[in-house]
Enzyme design. Structure first.
Site, short mmCIF file in Angstrom:
data_model
loop_
_atom_site.label_atom_id
_atom_site.label_comp_id
_atom_site.label_asym_id
_atom_site.label_seq_id
_atom_site.Cartn_x
_atom_site.Cartn_y
_atom_site.Cartn_z
N ASP A 51 0.91 -0.10 11.08
CA ASP A 51 1.81 0.96 11.56
C ASP A 51 0.93 2.07 12.14
OD1 ASP A 51 0.95 2.18 9.14
OD2 ASP A 51 2.95 2.22 8.25
N GLU A 107 -7.83 -3.08 -1.60
CA GLU A 107 -8.39 -1.71 -1.62
C GLU A 107 -9.40 -1.47 -2.74
OE1 GLU A 107 -5.05 0.99 -1.62
OE2 GLU A 107 -4.33 0.29 0.30
N GLU A 135 -0.76 -4.85 7.56
CA GLU A 135 0.16 -3.73 7.26
C GLU A 135 0.20 -2.74 8.43
OE1 GLU A 135 -0.75 -1.88 3.48
OE2 GLU A 135 -1.26 -3.78 2.54
N HIS A 194 -3.36 0.56 9.11
CA HIS A 194 -2.60 1.82 9.06
C HIS A 194 -3.34 2.85 9.91
CE1 HIS A 194 0.19 0.52 6.01
NE2 HIS A 194 -0.79 0.14 5.20
N ASN A 247 -8.02 -7.61 1.08
CA ASN A 247 -7.22 -6.77 1.98
C ASN A 247 -7.62 -5.31 1.82
OD1 ASN A 247 -4.83 -6.73 3.76
ND2 ASN A 247 -3.83 -5.59 2.12
C1 XIL Z 1 3.38 1.19 -0.19
C2 XIL Z 1 4.88 0.96 -0.01
O1 XIL Z 1 5.15 0.86 1.36
C3 XIL Z 1 5.66 2.09 -0.62
O2 XIL Z 1 7.06 1.79 -0.60
C4 XIL Z 1 5.22 2.32 -2.07
O3 XIL Z 1 5.87 3.46 -2.59
C5 XIL Z 1 3.72 2.53 -2.14
O4 XIL Z 1 3.06 1.43 -1.55
N1 XIL Z 1 -1.37 -0.11 1.20
C6 XIL Z 1 -0.80 -1.18 0.58
C7 XIL Z 1 0.66 -1.22 0.36
O5 XIL Z 1 -1.50 -2.18 0.32
O6 XIL Z 1 1.02 -1.93 -0.79
C8 XIL Z 1 1.26 0.16 0.31
O7 XIL Z 1 2.68 0.05 0.25
C9 XIL Z 1 0.82 0.96 1.51
C10 XIL Z 1 -0.67 1.11 1.55
#
Ligand code: XIL
Length: 397
Positions: free
Chosen positions: A291, A170, A289, A258, A216
Protein backbone atom coordinates in the site's frame (compact mmCIF):
# COMPACT_ATOMS: atom_id res chain seq x y z
CA UNK A 1 0.05 -28.95 -47.37
CA UNK A 2 -0.82 -32.34 -45.96
CA UNK A 3 -2.94 -32.62 -42.86
CA UNK A 4 0.07 -33.80 -40.86
CA UNK A 5 2.06 -30.77 -41.98
CA UNK A 6 -0.78 -28.46 -40.93
CA UNK A 7 -0.87 -30.07 -37.53
CA UNK A 8 2.89 -29.64 -37.19
CA UNK A 9 2.65 -25.97 -38.18
CA UNK A 10 -0.21 -25.49 -35.73
CA UNK A 11 1.76 -27.09 -32.92
CA UNK A 12 4.74 -24.85 -33.59
CA UNK A 13 2.45 -21.79 -33.63
CA UNK A 14 0.97 -22.73 -30.25
CA UNK A 15 4.39 -23.39 -28.77
CA UNK A 16 5.70 -20.10 -30.15
CA UNK A 17 2.74 -18.17 -28.76
CA UNK A 18 3.36 -19.71 -25.33
CA UNK A 19 7.07 -18.96 -25.50
CA UNK A 20 6.44 -15.36 -26.49
CA UNK A 21 3.89 -15.02 -23.73
CA UNK A 22 1.39 -13.44 -26.10
CA UNK A 23 -1.93 -12.03 -25.01
CA UNK A 24 -4.98 -14.21 -25.57
CA UNK A 25 -6.21 -13.90 -29.17
CA UNK A 26 -9.48 -12.41 -27.99
CA UNK A 27 -7.80 -9.51 -26.21
CA UNK A 28 -8.39 -6.28 -28.01
CA UNK A 29 -11.32 -7.71 -29.91
CA UNK A 30 -14.12 -9.19 -27.86
CA UNK A 31 -12.47 -8.32 -24.53
CA UNK A 32 -10.98 -4.93 -24.03
CA UNK A 33 -8.04 -5.64 -21.67
CA UNK A 34 -8.93 -2.55 -19.70
CA UNK A 35 -12.19 -4.21 -18.64
CA UNK A 36 -10.47 -7.37 -17.39
CA UNK A 37 -9.67 -7.99 -13.74
CA UNK A 38 -6.20 -7.72 -12.26
CA UNK A 39 -6.18 -11.46 -11.69
CA UNK A 40 -7.01 -12.24 -15.32
CA UNK A 41 -4.42 -9.84 -16.66
CA UNK A 42 -1.77 -11.23 -14.30
CA UNK A 43 -2.44 -14.79 -15.34
CA UNK A 44 -0.59 -14.33 -18.64
CA UNK A 45 2.55 -13.67 -16.56
CA UNK A 46 1.88 -16.57 -14.20
CA UNK A 47 1.67 -13.93 -11.48
CA UNK A 48 -0.78 -14.10 -8.57
CA UNK A 49 -2.34 -10.80 -7.52
CA UNK A 50 -3.62 -10.73 -3.97
CA UNK A 51 -5.22 -8.80 -1.19
CA UNK A 52 -5.37 -8.93 2.56
CA UNK A 53 -8.94 -9.68 3.63
CA UNK A 54 -10.77 -8.11 6.54
CA UNK A 55 -13.20 -10.83 7.65
CA UNK A 56 -15.73 -8.38 9.11
CA UNK A 57 -15.97 -6.50 5.82
CA UNK A 58 -16.22 -9.78 3.93
CA UNK A 59 -19.18 -10.83 6.07
CA UNK A 60 -20.99 -7.50 5.89
CA UNK A 61 -24.10 -8.04 3.76
CA UNK A 62 -24.64 -4.28 3.57
CA UNK A 63 -21.41 -3.96 1.62
CA UNK A 64 -21.56 -6.56 -1.18
CA UNK A 65 -18.91 -4.80 -3.26
CA UNK A 66 -16.17 -5.82 -0.83
CA UNK A 67 -16.90 -9.50 -1.29
CA UNK A 68 -17.39 -9.18 -5.04
CA UNK A 69 -14.08 -7.44 -5.62
CA UNK A 70 -12.17 -9.67 -3.18
CA UNK A 71 -13.31 -12.65 -5.23
CA UNK A 72 -13.14 -11.24 -8.74
CA UNK A 73 -10.01 -9.06 -8.82
CA UNK A 74 -7.58 -11.27 -6.91
CA UNK A 75 -6.09 -14.74 -7.34
CA UNK A 76 -4.56 -14.99 -3.86
CA UNK A 77 -5.75 -13.85 -0.44
CA UNK A 78 -4.11 -13.25 2.94
CA UNK A 79 -5.89 -13.05 6.29
CA UNK A 80 -5.40 -9.48 7.48
CA UNK A 81 -5.71 -10.61 11.11
CA UNK A 82 -7.43 -13.95 11.66
CA UNK A 83 -4.36 -16.19 11.32
CA UNK A 84 -2.40 -14.21 13.90
CA UNK A 85 -1.64 -15.83 17.25
CA UNK A 86 -4.09 -13.76 19.32
CA UNK A 87 -6.90 -14.74 16.92
CA UNK A 88 -6.03 -18.41 16.53
CA UNK A 89 -5.10 -19.22 20.13
CA UNK A 90 -6.76 -16.61 22.37
CA UNK A 91 -6.64 -19.02 25.31
CA UNK A 92 -3.72 -21.34 25.83
CA UNK A 93 -4.29 -24.61 23.98
CA UNK A 94 -7.75 -23.65 22.70
CA UNK A 95 -7.84 -22.82 19.02
CA UNK A 96 -10.39 -20.66 17.26
CA UNK A 97 -10.18 -21.82 13.65
CA UNK A 98 -13.57 -20.49 12.48
CA UNK A 99 -12.71 -17.13 10.85
CA UNK A 100 -9.50 -18.42 9.26
CA UNK A 101 -11.30 -21.48 7.90
CA UNK A 102 -13.90 -19.16 6.43
CA UNK A 103 -11.23 -17.35 4.47
CA UNK A 104 -9.71 -20.61 3.24
CA UNK A 105 -13.19 -21.65 2.14
CA UNK A 106 -13.78 -18.33 0.36
CA UNK A 107 -10.47 -18.82 -1.46
CA UNK A 108 -11.39 -22.35 -2.52
CA UNK A 109 -14.74 -21.18 -3.90
CA UNK A 110 -13.05 -18.39 -5.84
CA UNK A 111 -10.19 -20.52 -7.08
CA UNK A 112 -7.63 -18.49 -5.13
CA UNK A 113 -4.39 -19.44 -3.42
CA UNK A 114 -3.81 -18.53 0.24
CA UNK A 115 -0.77 -16.84 1.78
CA UNK A 116 -0.63 -17.85 5.43
CA UNK A 117 0.10 -14.85 7.65
CA UNK A 118 1.69 -15.26 10.18
CA UNK A 119 3.35 -17.92 12.36
CA UNK A 120 5.94 -15.94 14.36
CA UNK A 121 5.68 -12.21 15.02
CA UNK A 122 6.14 -9.99 18.07
CA UNK A 123 2.77 -8.24 17.58
CA UNK A 124 -0.79 -9.42 18.14
CA UNK A 125 0.31 -12.11 20.58
CA UNK A 126 -2.28 -13.27 23.15
CA UNK A 127 -2.07 -11.78 26.65
CA UNK A 128 -1.70 -15.21 28.28
CA UNK A 129 1.59 -15.61 26.43
CA UNK A 130 3.15 -12.18 26.92
CA UNK A 131 2.05 -11.81 30.54
CA UNK A 132 3.12 -15.37 31.34
CA UNK A 133 6.62 -14.58 30.10
CA UNK A 134 6.65 -11.18 31.83
CA UNK A 135 5.67 -12.57 35.25
CA UNK A 136 7.99 -15.56 34.95
CA UNK A 137 5.26 -18.20 35.03
CA UNK A 138 6.35 -19.30 31.53
CA UNK A 139 10.03 -20.23 31.48
CA UNK A 140 12.29 -19.84 28.45
CA UNK A 141 12.33 -23.59 27.83
CA UNK A 142 8.57 -23.69 28.05
CA UNK A 143 8.27 -20.73 25.70
CA UNK A 144 10.28 -22.54 23.06
CA UNK A 145 7.98 -25.54 23.39
CA UNK A 146 4.92 -23.29 23.19
CA UNK A 147 6.23 -21.80 19.94
CA UNK A 148 6.88 -25.25 18.54
CA UNK A 149 3.39 -26.45 19.50
CA UNK A 150 1.74 -23.37 18.01
CA UNK A 151 3.57 -23.62 14.68
CA UNK A 152 2.90 -27.34 14.48
CA UNK A 153 -0.80 -27.00 15.33
CA UNK A 154 -1.42 -24.13 12.91
CA UNK A 155 0.55 -25.49 9.95
CA UNK A 156 -0.97 -28.93 10.45
CA UNK A 157 -4.50 -27.54 10.61
CA UNK A 158 -4.08 -25.78 7.26
CA UNK A 159 -1.85 -28.44 5.69
CA UNK A 160 -2.24 -28.58 1.91
CA UNK A 161 -4.25 -25.36 1.84
CA UNK A 162 -1.53 -22.75 2.15
CA UNK A 163 0.67 -21.79 -0.80
CA UNK A 164 3.14 -19.53 1.04
CA UNK A 165 3.56 -19.23 4.81
CA UNK A 166 5.00 -16.09 6.37
CA UNK A 167 6.92 -18.13 8.93
CA UNK A 168 8.72 -15.21 10.58
CA UNK A 169 7.63 -11.59 10.26
CA UNK A 170 9.59 -8.42 11.04
CA UNK A 171 12.47 -9.94 13.00
CA UNK A 172 14.90 -7.14 12.17
CA UNK A 173 15.12 -3.66 13.72
CA UNK A 174 15.18 -0.33 11.90
CA UNK A 175 17.86 2.36 11.88
CA UNK A 176 15.67 4.55 14.11
CA UNK A 177 15.51 1.92 16.86
CA UNK A 178 17.88 1.80 19.79
CA UNK A 179 20.59 0.72 19.29
CA UNK A 180 20.61 2.05 15.72
CA UNK A 181 22.86 -0.77 14.51
CA UNK A 182 20.48 -3.26 12.94
CA UNK A 183 19.76 -6.24 15.17
CA UNK A 184 17.18 -8.94 15.89
CA UNK A 185 14.37 -7.19 17.69
CA UNK A 186 11.20 -7.99 19.57
CA UNK A 187 9.66 -10.53 21.89
CA UNK A 188 11.05 -13.69 20.33
CA UNK A 189 14.65 -12.54 19.95
CA UNK A 190 14.61 -11.08 23.47
CA UNK A 191 13.33 -14.26 25.03
CA UNK A 192 14.75 -17.03 22.86
CA UNK A 193 17.66 -15.40 21.02
CA UNK A 194 17.90 -15.33 17.21
CA UNK A 195 18.03 -19.13 17.01
CA UNK A 196 14.22 -19.09 17.01
CA UNK A 197 14.25 -18.26 13.30
CA UNK A 198 15.91 -21.52 12.27
CA UNK A 199 13.70 -23.47 14.64
CA UNK A 200 10.53 -21.88 13.29
CA UNK A 201 11.31 -22.73 9.67
CA UNK A 202 12.24 -26.30 10.57
CA UNK A 203 9.05 -26.84 12.58
CA UNK A 204 6.92 -25.34 9.80
CA UNK A 205 8.52 -27.56 7.16
CA UNK A 206 8.00 -30.65 9.27
CA UNK A 207 4.28 -29.89 9.54
CA UNK A 208 3.67 -29.17 5.83
CA UNK A 209 6.49 -30.13 3.48
CA UNK A 210 4.68 -28.67 0.46
CA UNK A 211 4.11 -25.06 1.56
CA UNK A 212 6.62 -22.42 0.50
CA UNK A 213 8.21 -20.90 3.60
CA UNK A 214 8.84 -17.15 3.62
CA UNK A 215 10.64 -14.58 5.72
CA UNK A 216 8.58 -11.35 5.54
CA UNK A 217 9.57 -7.78 6.40
CA UNK A 218 9.15 -4.10 5.56
CA UNK A 219 11.76 -1.66 4.25
CA UNK A 220 13.53 -4.39 2.30
CA UNK A 221 12.30 -3.37 -1.15
CA UNK A 222 15.75 -2.16 -2.24
CA UNK A 223 19.34 -2.23 -1.04
CA UNK A 224 20.83 0.90 0.57
CA UNK A 225 24.42 1.33 1.71
CA UNK A 226 25.20 -2.37 1.55
CA UNK A 227 26.42 -2.17 5.15
CA UNK A 228 24.40 -4.59 7.32
CA UNK A 229 24.75 -2.17 10.26
CA UNK A 230 22.29 0.23 8.63
CA UNK A 231 21.00 -1.44 5.44
CA UNK A 232 18.03 -3.62 6.37
CA UNK A 233 17.87 -5.32 2.99
CA UNK A 234 21.53 -6.29 3.31
CA UNK A 235 20.95 -7.53 6.87
CA UNK A 236 18.07 -9.73 5.71
CA UNK A 237 20.08 -10.96 2.73
CA UNK A 238 22.95 -12.02 5.00
CA UNK A 239 20.53 -13.53 7.49
CA UNK A 240 18.86 -15.68 4.84
CA UNK A 241 22.18 -16.78 3.41
CA UNK A 242 23.29 -17.86 6.87
CA UNK A 243 20.07 -19.78 7.39
CA UNK A 244 20.57 -21.54 4.06
CA UNK A 245 24.17 -22.38 4.97
CA UNK A 246 22.83 -24.09 8.10
CA UNK A 247 20.42 -26.13 5.99
CA UNK A 248 17.35 -24.29 7.25
CA UNK A 249 14.34 -24.77 4.95
CA UNK A 250 13.53 -21.28 3.68
CA UNK A 251 12.04 -20.79 0.22
CA UNK A 252 11.31 -17.11 -0.12
CA UNK A 253 11.58 -13.54 1.04
CA UNK A 254 8.50 -11.32 1.15
CA UNK A 255 8.89 -7.57 0.90
CA UNK A 256 5.82 -6.03 2.50
CA UNK A 257 5.83 -2.90 0.35
CA UNK A 258 4.30 -0.42 2.80
CA UNK A 259 5.38 2.81 1.14
CA UNK A 260 4.54 6.48 1.75
CA UNK A 261 4.51 9.17 -0.93
CA UNK A 262 6.34 11.57 1.41
CA UNK A 263 9.47 9.40 1.31
CA UNK A 264 10.28 9.40 -2.39
CA UNK A 265 11.01 5.67 -2.28
CA UNK A 266 12.68 3.78 -5.14
CA UNK A 267 12.79 3.40 -8.88
CA UNK A 268 11.90 0.17 -10.64
CA UNK A 269 15.47 -0.87 -11.39
CA UNK A 270 16.57 -0.48 -7.75
CA UNK A 271 13.76 -2.77 -6.66
CA UNK A 272 14.48 -5.20 -9.47
CA UNK A 273 18.14 -5.36 -8.38
CA UNK A 274 17.05 -6.44 -4.90
CA UNK A 275 14.67 -9.10 -6.23
CA UNK A 276 17.49 -10.43 -8.43
CA UNK A 277 19.91 -10.67 -5.51
CA UNK A 278 17.42 -12.74 -3.53
CA UNK A 279 16.70 -14.88 -6.60
CA UNK A 280 20.46 -15.40 -6.82
CA UNK A 281 20.23 -17.24 -3.49
CA UNK A 282 17.71 -19.58 -5.09
CA UNK A 283 14.79 -17.90 -3.37
CA UNK A 284 11.31 -16.97 -4.46
CA UNK A 285 10.20 -13.44 -3.75
CA UNK A 286 6.84 -11.73 -3.35
CA UNK A 287 5.35 -8.40 -2.50
CA UNK A 288 3.12 -9.25 0.38
CA UNK A 289 1.45 -6.14 1.86
CA UNK A 290 1.60 -3.36 -0.70
CA UNK A 291 0.00 0.00 0.00
CA UNK A 292 1.21 3.55 -0.61
CA UNK A 293 -0.08 6.04 1.91
CA UNK A 294 0.02 9.86 1.98
CA UNK A 295 -0.20 12.50 4.64
CA UNK A 296 -3.69 13.89 4.99
CA UNK A 297 -3.60 17.69 5.27
CA UNK A 298 -6.51 20.02 5.96
CA UNK A 299 -6.56 20.70 2.22
CA UNK A 300 -6.90 17.00 1.45
CA UNK A 301 -9.71 16.74 4.01
CA UNK A 302 -11.45 19.72 2.41
CA UNK A 303 -11.26 18.12 -1.04
CA UNK A 304 -8.66 20.47 -2.52
CA UNK A 305 -7.67 18.79 -5.79
CA UNK A 306 -4.34 20.62 -5.87
CA UNK A 307 -3.39 18.66 -2.75
CA UNK A 308 -5.16 15.42 -3.57
CA UNK A 309 -3.98 14.91 -7.16
CA UNK A 310 -0.23 14.82 -6.54
CA UNK A 311 -0.83 12.29 -3.77
CA UNK A 312 -2.89 10.03 -5.99
CA UNK A 313 -0.31 10.32 -8.76
CA UNK A 314 2.63 9.60 -6.49
CA UNK A 315 0.82 6.67 -4.93
CA UNK A 316 0.07 5.21 -8.37
CA UNK A 317 3.69 5.63 -9.43
CA UNK A 318 4.95 3.74 -6.37
CA UNK A 319 2.51 0.85 -6.81
CA UNK A 320 3.68 0.67 -10.40
CA UNK A 321 7.38 0.61 -9.48
CA UNK A 322 6.90 -2.43 -7.26
CA UNK A 323 4.73 -4.27 -9.76
CA UNK A 324 7.04 -3.66 -12.71
CA UNK A 325 10.05 -4.87 -10.74
CA UNK A 326 8.10 -7.98 -9.73
CA UNK A 327 7.01 -8.64 -13.31
CA UNK A 328 10.62 -8.42 -14.48
CA UNK A 329 11.92 -11.06 -12.05
CA UNK A 330 10.64 -14.54 -12.79
CA UNK A 331 10.89 -15.72 -9.18
CA UNK A 332 8.59 -12.95 -7.96
CA UNK A 333 5.50 -15.09 -7.53
CA UNK A 334 2.81 -12.82 -6.14
CA UNK A 335 1.86 -9.20 -5.63
CA UNK A 336 -0.46 -8.76 -2.66
CA UNK A 337 -2.15 -5.52 -1.63
CA UNK A 338 -2.74 -4.83 2.06
CA UNK A 339 -6.42 -4.21 1.49
CA UNK A 340 -7.90 -2.84 -1.71
CA UNK A 341 -10.24 -0.04 -0.61
CA UNK A 342 -9.60 3.07 1.47
CA UNK A 343 -12.82 2.16 3.28
CA UNK A 344 -11.03 -0.77 4.93
CA UNK A 345 -7.38 0.15 5.22
CA UNK A 346 -5.20 -0.20 8.31
CA UNK A 347 -3.40 3.06 7.47
CA UNK A 348 -5.63 5.70 9.14
CA UNK A 349 -5.67 3.61 12.33
CA UNK A 350 -1.93 2.98 12.39
CA UNK A 351 -0.62 6.36 11.21
CA UNK A 352 -2.47 9.19 12.92
CA UNK A 353 0.20 11.71 13.88
CA UNK A 354 0.25 13.23 11.32
CA UNK A 355 -2.80 11.54 9.83
CA UNK A 356 -2.19 9.39 6.77
CA UNK A 357 -4.46 7.66 4.30
CA UNK A 358 -5.38 7.28 0.61
CA UNK A 359 -3.18 4.17 0.61
CA UNK A 360 -5.09 1.63 -1.48
CA UNK A 361 -6.24 1.24 -5.09
CA UNK A 362 -10.00 1.84 -4.68
CA UNK A 363 -11.45 4.87 -2.90
CA UNK A 364 -13.94 4.67 -0.02
CA UNK A 365 -16.80 4.31 -2.51
CA UNK A 366 -15.12 1.44 -4.32
CA UNK A 367 -14.17 3.56 -7.30
CA UNK A 368 -10.85 2.53 -8.86
CA UNK A 369 -8.09 5.11 -8.41
CA UNK A 370 -5.14 5.97 -10.65
CA UNK A 371 -3.11 3.35 -8.82
CA UNK A 372 -5.54 0.63 -9.90
CA UNK A 373 -5.35 1.77 -13.52
CA UNK A 374 -1.54 1.85 -13.42
CA UNK A 375 -1.37 -1.70 -12.08
CA UNK A 376 -3.66 -2.75 -14.86
CA UNK A 377 -1.64 -0.94 -17.52
CA UNK A 378 1.57 -2.55 -16.23
CA UNK A 379 0.01 -5.99 -16.52
CA UNK A 380 -1.34 -5.24 -20.00
CA UNK A 381 1.80 -3.78 -21.52
CA UNK A 382 4.39 -6.13 -20.00
CA UNK A 383 5.77 -8.96 -22.08
CA UNK A 384 8.86 -10.41 -23.69
CA UNK A 385 11.75 -10.00 -23.87
CA UNK A 386 12.01 -8.45 -20.39
CA UNK A 387 8.90 -9.86 -18.77
CA UNK A 388 8.51 -13.62 -18.97
CA UNK A 389 6.17 -15.97 -17.10
CA UNK A 390 6.97 -16.86 -13.49
CA UNK A 391 9.04 -19.96 -12.79
CA UNK A 392 6.92 -22.03 -10.39
CA UNK A 393 8.78 -22.72 -7.14
CA UNK A 394 8.82 -25.82 -5.01
CA UNK A 395 10.10 -26.23 -1.47
CA UNK A 396 13.82 -26.82 -1.72
CA UNK A 397 15.03 -28.81 1.23
C1 XIL B 1 -2.09 -4.93 10.57
C2 XIL B 1 -3.58 -5.04 10.25
O1 XIL B 1 -3.79 -4.52 8.97
C3 XIL B 1 -4.40 -4.27 11.27
O2 XIL B 1 -5.79 -4.49 11.06
C4 XIL B 1 -4.01 -4.71 12.69
O3 XIL B 1 -4.69 -3.91 13.63
C5 XIL B 1 -2.52 -4.58 12.91
O4 XIL B 1 -1.84 -5.32 11.91
N1 XIL B 1 2.71 -5.59 8.94
C6 XIL B 1 2.11 -6.82 9.00
C7 XIL B 1 0.64 -6.92 9.13
O5 XIL B 1 2.80 -7.84 8.82
O6 XIL B 1 0.23 -8.05 9.83
C8 XIL B 1 0.04 -5.69 9.76
O7 XIL B 1 -1.38 -5.79 9.71
C9 XIL B 1 0.54 -4.45 9.04
C10 XIL B 1 2.03 -4.33 9.13
Amino acid sequence: MTLRRWIAVGAVAVATAAALNVAPAAAGHRHDPATQSLRDLAQRHGLYVGTAVDMAALANAAEPRYRELAGSEFSTVTAENVMKWESLEPTRGTYNWGPADELVDFARKNNQRVRGHVLVWHNQLPAWLTSGVADGSISKAELRQILRDHITAVVTHFKGKIWQWDVVNEAVSDPWDTPSTLHYKGFWAQNLGPGYLADAFRWARAADPKALLFYNDYNIEAFGSGNPADDKTQFVYDMVRDLQAKGVPIDGVGAQGHLGTQYGNFDTLQVLAALRKFAGLGLATAFTEVDVRSQITDGVEAGDSAEINPRLQASAANFSVLLKACLAERHCLSFTLWGFTDKHSWVPGAFSDPPEGLATVYDENYQPKRSYQELKADLIFAGPPYVLPRIPQRPRR
